[in-house]
Structures are given as C-alpha cells and as structure tokens.
Write a protein that holds these residues in place. Structure first.
Motif, PDB file in Angstrom:
ATOM      1  N   MET A 137      -8.397  95.891 -49.472  1.00  0.00           N
ATOM      2  CA  MET A 137      -9.247  95.814 -50.656  1.00  0.00           C
ATOM      3  C   MET A 137      -8.583  95.099 -51.833  1.00  0.00           C
ATOM      4  N   ILE A 138      -7.271  94.962 -51.777  1.00  0.00           N
ATOM      5  CA  ILE A 138      -6.562  94.152 -52.756  1.00  0.00           C
ATOM      6  C   ILE A 138      -5.579  93.259 -52.007  1.00  0.00           C
ATOM      7  N   GLY A 179      -9.090  89.910 -60.052  1.00  0.00           N
ATOM      8  CA  GLY A 179      -7.945  89.087 -59.681  1.00  0.00           C
ATOM      9  C   GLY A 179      -7.066  89.716 -58.618  1.00  0.00           C
ATOM     10  N   LEU A 180      -7.211  91.012 -58.407  1.00  0.00           N
ATOM     11  CA  LEU A 180      -6.436  91.699 -57.373  1.00  0.00           C
ATOM     12  C   LEU A 180      -7.076  91.580 -55.990  1.00  0.00           C
ATOM     13  N   CYS A 184      -9.689  84.422 -51.667  1.00  0.00           N
ATOM     14  CA  CYS A 184      -9.193  83.204 -52.338  1.00  0.00           C
ATOM     15  C   CYS A 184      -7.873  83.415 -53.080  1.00  0.00           C
ATOM     16  N   ALA A 185      -7.111  84.438 -52.688  1.00  0.00           N
ATOM     17  CA  ALA A 185      -5.834  84.682 -53.343  1.00  0.00           C
ATOM     18  C   ALA A 185      -4.847  83.572 -53.017  1.00  0.00           C
ATOM     19  N   ARG A 186      -4.137  83.123 -54.032  1.00  0.00           N
ATOM     20  CA  ARG A 186      -3.106  82.104 -53.838  1.00  0.00           C
ATOM     21  C   ARG A 186      -1.728  82.741 -53.963  1.00  0.00           C
ATOM     22  N   GLU A 187      -0.735  82.088 -53.395  1.00  0.00           N
ATOM     23  CA  GLU A 187       0.620  82.618 -53.467  1.00  0.00           C
ATOM     24  C   GLU A 187       1.080  82.659 -54.929  1.00  0.00           C
ATOM     25  N   LEU A 188       1.672  83.772 -55.309  1.00  0.00           N
ATOM     26  CA  LEU A 188       2.131  83.931 -56.681  1.00  0.00           C
ATOM     27  C   LEU A 188       3.492  83.272 -56.876  1.00  0.00           C
TER      28      LEU A 188
END
Length: 211
Positions: A137-138, A179-180, A184-188
């Motif tokens: 979920m995150i 944002g969590l 579509c999460a990108r590497e931080l």
C-alpha cells in the motif's frame, strides 16, 4: 499522601502546565502552574525537580497517547488506512496542541524522557509502516523514521496560515500520503535515516528557551 492522591496531583500538574504553556508560552512560572493546579509550588518540585523535567513530561505524555493509538491501529484490517489515521493524529497534535509544540521546542533531545518517547514513537511508526509496505500500500523504501519526520513536515507547511486556515494541514497530509503510494514511484536520491542516525539526531536537538 496516598499513591492515588499523588497520581491525581501529578495528573493535575501536567494538565495545568500544558494549559499554561499553551496560553503563556515558555516563560510561564512554576508558581502560576501550581496555582492553576491547586497545589503548593513545592508540590511541583516534588514531582518534577526542574521546569525542564516538567516540560519533558508534557512532551512524553502527548507522545504516549499517540503511541497508544498507533498500537491500537495495529489491529486494523487495512494497513494503509491504519497508517493514514496514525499520521492524521500525529499531524493534528502538532497543528492544534500548542503546548506540545512548546514542549518539543523547549527541551533538548538528550533528555531521557524525550529520548525514550521519541524512540517509542519511531518503533510504533515503523511497525505500522512495515504492515503497509508488506501489503503493497506504500512504496517499499519508506520507513517509520520517514513517517515521523513527515508528520512535522505537514504541520510546518500549514503553520503560517494556521490562524486563518486551521485545517490546511489536512491538504498537505494527503499530498504527502499520495506521495507514499507505490504507483509511479521513482528511486529516491537519498536513503532514509537509519535508526542510529535518527537517535543521534534526536539527542543533539537543542532546547529553545526552556527557562
């Protein structure tokens, strides 16, 4: 004095100190707190040797309530909803409870009560975060330390407009929570702080006018 009477006095002192801190700020006197609690000034020092100890206890008291809520939320079926509710409570505490913010600013992170409360909060946040991570979920690189730091970020973002838009923090909470999400999460570009780094940072936070 019985143990029950001592516990009631302690509770009255904490409630009175929190109220006075919210109304008068860090310069509030022990005499004023004692008068509001209906006890002698010496009684305050019997429970809390210094003003810093009293303020640290207010901080720890508020954090303990948040931790208790977090532990209850571990029973929630939906880990994502549980994490959101925990974050909501944490940000609302900072946005609406001036005594908590005053206490947090007034005492160094090296104070034993502050350090213990901060570590317990981080542990609870990590447990809730791990459940949400494991459920997908995150995003998988979010940690409990990230969550604790983000609570302050949302509250501070809304603080300048707090008097005219008291619920603005909810907007930033949802922006942060979206944002969590893993979509579509990108590497931080920077890793999350480790437990050692987080603890070390808490220990070195300076006090701001404990008095």
């Amino acid at each position: 004095m019985s143990r029950a009477d001592a516990a009631r006095n302690r509770r009255s002192l904490l409630d009175a100190a929190a109220a006075e801190l919210a109304e008068q700020g860090l310069e509030v006197s022990i005499a004023r707190i004692a008068a509001r609690a209906g006890v002698a000034k010496g009684t305050v020092f019997n429970h809390f040797p210094t003003k810093e100890d009293l303020i640290a206890e207010i901080f720890g008291d508020r954090v303990a309530c948040l931790v208790t809520l977090g532990e209850t939320l571990l029973e929630e079926v939906d880990p994502g909803s549980a994490l959101l509710r925990f974050m909501t409570a944490g940000i609302e505490l900072q946005a609406n409870d001036r005594s908590f913010c005053q206490a947090a600013a007034a005492i160094p992170g090296s104070h034993p009560r502050v350090r213990a409360a901060s570590e317990r909060l981080a542990q609870t946040a990590e447990t809730l975060t791990a459940r949400a991570r494991d459920a997908g979920m995150i995003r998988p690189d979010v940690t409990g330390h990230d969550i604790v730091l983000l609570l302050g970020a949302a509250a501070q973002a809304a603080a300048p407009l707090g008097n005219t838009m008291p619920d603005l923090w909810r907007r930033y909470l949802y922006l942060i929570f979206d944002g969590l999400r893993p979509e579509c999460a990108r590497e931080l570009p920077v890793a999350a702080p480790t437990s050692d780094e987080f603890t070390a940072a808490v220990k070195t936070i300076p006090a701001k006018g404990a008095g």
